[in-house]
Design a protein around this motif. Structure first.
Motif, PDB file in Angstrom:
ATOM      1  N   HIS A  88       0.545   3.645   9.359  1.00 29.44           N
ATOM      2  CA  HIS A  88       1.379   2.098   9.410  1.00 29.44           C
ATOM      3  C   HIS A  88       0.817   1.268  10.317  1.00 29.44           C
ATOM      4  N   ASP A 121       8.107   3.073   6.048  1.00 26.91           N
ATOM      5  CA  ASP A 121       8.320   1.877   5.229  1.00 26.91           C
ATOM      6  C   ASP A 121       8.631   0.931   5.226  1.00 26.91           C
ATOM      7  N   ASP A 132       7.724  -3.171   7.464  1.00 25.02           N
ATOM      8  CA  ASP A 132       6.066  -3.387   7.787  1.00 25.02           C
ATOM      9  C   ASP A 132       5.960  -3.693   9.470  1.00 25.02           C
ATOM     10  N   SER A 133       5.128  -3.292   9.988  1.00 23.26           N
ATOM     11  CA  SER A 133       4.413  -2.952  11.067  1.00 23.26           C
ATOM     12  C   SER A 133       4.159  -4.778  11.483  1.00 23.26           C
ATOM     13  N   HIS A 190       5.891  -6.879  11.092  1.00 17.41           N
ATOM     14  CA  HIS A 190       6.864  -7.866  10.703  1.00 17.41           C
ATOM     15  C   HIS A 190       7.742  -7.685  11.500  1.00 17.41           C
ATOM     16  N   ARG A 245      10.055  -4.513   3.832  1.00 15.23           N
ATOM     17  CA  ARG A 245       9.713  -3.478   3.715  1.00 15.23           C
ATOM     18  C   ARG A 245       7.933  -3.699   3.266  1.00 15.23           C
ATOM     19  N   VAL A 246       7.728  -2.321   3.671  1.00  8.48           N
ATOM     20  CA  VAL A 246       5.461  -2.584   3.639  1.00  8.48           C
ATOM     21  C   VAL A 246       5.717  -2.759   2.118  1.00  8.48           C
ATOM     22  N   ASP A 247       4.616  -3.630   1.866  1.00  4.95           N
ATOM     23  CA  ASP A 247       4.206  -4.004   0.431  1.00  4.95           C
ATOM     24  C   ASP A 247       3.079  -2.674   0.105  1.00  4.95           C
ATOM     25  N   ARG A 248       3.725  -1.781  -0.628  1.00  5.89           N
ATOM     26  CA  ARG A 248       2.724  -0.577  -0.973  1.00  5.89           C
ATOM     27  C   ARG A 248       1.987  -1.350  -2.145  1.00  5.89           C
TER      28      ARG A 248
END
Lengths: 155, 155
Positions: A45, B5, B7-8, B10, B151-154
């Motif tokens: 993360h 899930d 974004d760390s 943001h 959300r994280v952009d994976r």
């Protein structure tokens, strides 16, 4: 009284900053307090190098802020999780103060909200004096030396 | 919703920690807010290498937390002082939260006290919800995603 005559390290801010005055450490505390508790999850993360994460977690455990808890789940290998100690949980106001400042100055819309479990309303840190006055601005607060202050040893 | 899930970076904590999540930076803010404002005075009081102090002060100015003010005094060479901007002054709760935690867990007697200018009584940060409830412990506060979460952009 001149602040420059007081020992810089003999200070609760300095001592607290020795432990949490680090960007990664603050993000680790944020994540652990939200339930991201396994080494691999934290590493993924935060996007932090594993050796740095390991060093930061070790220091937080040594300083009594986090503790390692064995965790067993059916069908999975036993592993360890990091959880806040009571001392660590008391860092919440530091995180709330950072959220408030970041929301106000660095974010358009609040990415996170701190809410009261009981009623769901937003939680704010209100500086309040022990005589019961809620203060409206920083100008009303004065930082003064306390009984534990120590003069610089200039020898 | 799973925190992992989101974004760390943001996040208001992450953004604030980018600016003040550093031990020296916190000590510089402490000193400047107490009136230790000249480069040489800060350097002497903190015992910090001049190149590191210079880098930290430069970043704080660039981030709008401190500003440089020309200062002229009779009989002395004109020099510059560092002063808090209004944005910097709003970091006071971060310092108060560190003082409270350090006092409680790392100091025998408080080295500094935060007092109300008006009445001289001790100032504490009281988490209060906007419905008016003063919260008694961290267990009553829940951190939840806000409208600005991403959300994280994976990919």
């Amino acid at each position: 009284m001149n602040w420059a005559d007081l020992d810089s390290g003999h200070c609760s801010i300095a001592r607290a900053a020795d432990i949490v005055g680090d960007r990664w450490t603050l993000l680790i505390l944020r994540d652990v307090s939200r339930g991201i508790r396994r080494f691999d999850e934290l590493s993924a993360h935060l996007g932090i190098a594993r050796n740095i994460l390991s060093a930061r977690l070790g220091a937080l455990v040594a300083n009594g802020v986090l503790e390692r808890m064995p965790y067993a789940e059916e069908g999975r290998r036993p592993h360890q999780e990091y959880v806040m100690t009571p001392r660590g949980a008391e860092l919440l106001p530091v995180l709330l103060a950072l959220i408030a400042w970041g929301d106000r100055h660095l974010s358009e819309e609040p990415p996170v909200r701190a809410v009261h479990n009981g009623c769901g309303h937003e939680v704010r840190l209100v500086p309040t004096c022990t005589a019961g006055h809620a203060l409206t601005g920083g100008g009303e607060v004065q930082i003064v030396p306390g009984p534990g202050a120590r003069r610089v040893d200039r020898e």
